[in-house]
Design an enzyme around this catalytic site. Structure first.
Site, mmCIF file in Angstrom:
data_model
loop_
_atom_site.group_PDB
_atom_site.id
_atom_site.type_symbol
_atom_site.label_atom_id
_atom_site.label_comp_id
_atom_site.label_asym_id
_atom_site.label_seq_id
_atom_site.Cartn_x
_atom_site.Cartn_y
_atom_site.Cartn_z
ATOM 1 N N THR A 90 -5.447 -4.821 -1.399
ATOM 2 C CA THR A 90 -4.053 -5.407 -1.000
ATOM 3 C C THR A 90 -4.302 -6.878 -0.520
ATOM 4 O OG1 THR A 90 -3.388 -3.238 -0.176
ATOM 5 C CG2 THR A 90 -2.105 -5.288 0.613
ATOM 6 N N THR A 91 -5.082 -7.150 0.386
ATOM 7 C CA THR A 91 -5.903 -8.432 0.698
ATOM 8 C C THR A 91 -5.809 -9.593 -0.466
ATOM 9 O OG1 THR A 91 -6.526 -7.269 2.675
ATOM 10 C CG2 THR A 91 -6.985 -9.972 2.481
ATOM 11 N N TYR B 211 5.111 5.086 -3.330
ATOM 12 C CA TYR B 211 6.553 5.062 -3.736
ATOM 13 C C TYR B 211 7.012 6.417 -4.258
ATOM 14 C CZ TYR B 211 11.097 3.802 -5.705
ATOM 15 O OH TYR B 211 12.357 3.640 -6.002
ATOM 16 N N TYR C 185 -8.356 5.324 -0.074
ATOM 17 C CA TYR C 185 -7.700 4.634 0.926
ATOM 18 C C TYR C 185 -6.425 5.029 1.326
ATOM 19 C CZ TYR C 185 -5.734 -0.130 2.624
ATOM 20 O OH TYR C 185 -5.231 -1.070 3.232
ATOM 21 N N ARG D 98 1.994 1.062 4.137
ATOM 22 C CA ARG D 98 2.408 0.501 2.811
ATOM 23 C C ARG D 98 2.896 1.590 1.733
ATOM 24 N NH1 ARG D 98 1.053 -4.768 1.887
ATOM 25 N NH2 ARG D 98 -0.047 -5.813 3.419
ATOM 26 N N LYS E 208 -11.105 4.985 3.375
ATOM 27 C CA LYS E 208 -10.600 3.933 4.091
ATOM 28 C C LYS E 208 -9.546 4.315 4.985
ATOM 29 C CE LYS E 208 -9.186 -0.833 4.026
ATOM 30 N NZ LYS E 208 -8.808 -1.970 3.072
ATOM 31 N N ILE F 88 -13.665 -1.997 6.272
ATOM 32 C CA ILE F 88 -13.173 -3.033 5.197
ATOM 33 C C ILE F 88 -12.247 -3.949 5.766
ATOM 34 C CG2 ILE F 88 -12.273 -3.247 3.003
ATOM 35 C CD1 ILE F 88 -13.518 -0.299 2.414
#
Length: 297
Positions: free
Chosen positions: A48-49, A112, A138, A143, A167, A209
């Site tokens: 994402t980052t 989603y 993750y 999100r 994560k 992370i």
């Protein structure tokens, strides 16, 4: 493959962009060297980052290849392969031809669609079966809109041998403790939340992370190392970072950490829409907080 490859500080590395919107490979090379020479343990690419959602297939391949080249086997590499279409994620894994140059994949919970816990398990079963390298799941419900609960994580850990870690970015400390308490020894819990890394390590997490580590790799990885060694200095460093970690997320990630990297003259202050740079007021606030961190070094 040994689990200690992923103990300590991993960096969810950003993707720098030029003013015309193209990937800034010169700055990417500089950033990778900055991370490795400042003691991080491994790099996580296309998370994402890294604004992976805005990169084309060809751009993703170019970013991975550039990081592989610059890294030159100095630290382990983890590459993001995630999505809400299980078949498509499996196809991406099957088409990837550089598994001999990376050490694991990171795969976010399907977003989603809001699958059931059984759907989440079956999703990871397919990914684990397809991947020739270990898988790190993750969990970031803020999100994705779905939480991988503790029972599902433990089931994955026990039944899918190729899945080696989670994560955890749920922020749910009860859930985190349940996973650490009940997980098998071969499975790791990694912090996905910079602000909670210190307490999570005290509870049994194996590291982080990190986002803030992009800008402060030496200082933040020092905190993680000292926390893992149960040294009292780690708590002081944790609180030194507390305000700046909150601030970098005020207007979205990775806008905050990119602003600091721009102030450090490592990258240009560019993001891809729908993300935009931080406001002038937050930019100044981050500068002041950066200077406080520097004064404590």
């Amino acid at each position: 493959m040994t689990l200690n490859k992923f103990e300590g500080t991993g960096i969810a590395i950003i993707t720098p962009f030029l003013d015309n919107g193209d990937v800034d490979f010169d700055s990417l090379h500089k950033l990778v060297d900055f991370q490795i020479t400042n003691g991080v343990n491994y790099l996580v690419v296309l998370g994402t980052t890294g604004e992976a959602a805005t990169l084309s297939k060809d751009e993703k391949a170019a970013v991975i290849n550039a990081i592989i080249e610059t890294n030159n086997n100095r630290v382990p590499l983890v590459v993001g392969f995630g999505g809400n279409n299980t078949r498509e994620v499996v196809e991406q894994i099957n088409q990837f031809n550089s598994f001999d140059k990376i050490d694991a994949i990171l795969s976010v919970a399907p977003y989603y669609n809001k699958p059931s816990q059984e759907g989440i398990f079956q999703h990871y079963k397919e990914i684990a079966s397809a991947s020739p390298v270990p898988v790190i799941i993750y969990n970031v419900p803020g999100r994705t809109g779905v939480n991988i609960n503790a029972d599902t994580t433990i089931r994955i850990a026990n039944e899918l041998n190729n899945v080696i870690a989670v994560k955890e970015a749920s922020g749910n400390m009860e859930q985190i403790m349940q996973i650490i308490k009940d997980k098998p020894d071969h499975f790791m819990l990694i912090s996905g939340d910079d602000a909670l890394t210190y307490p999570m390590i005290q509870l049994g997490a194996s590291g982080v992370i990190s986002v803030i580590g992009n800008a402060f790799p030496n200082e933040f990885s020092s905190m993680v190392t000292q926390a893992l060694e149960r040294k009292s200095e780690a708590l002081q460093i944790h609180y030194h970072f507390f305000d700046i970690i909150k601030a970098i997320f005020e207007e979205g990630n990775p806008a905050g950490v990119k602003a600091i990297l721009h102030q450090k003259e490592i990258i240009l202050n560019n993001l891809r829409l729908p993300l935009v740079p931080v406001s002038e007021s937050l930019y100044k606030k981050l500068h002041n907080l950066k200077e406080e961190i520097n004064s404590m070094a």
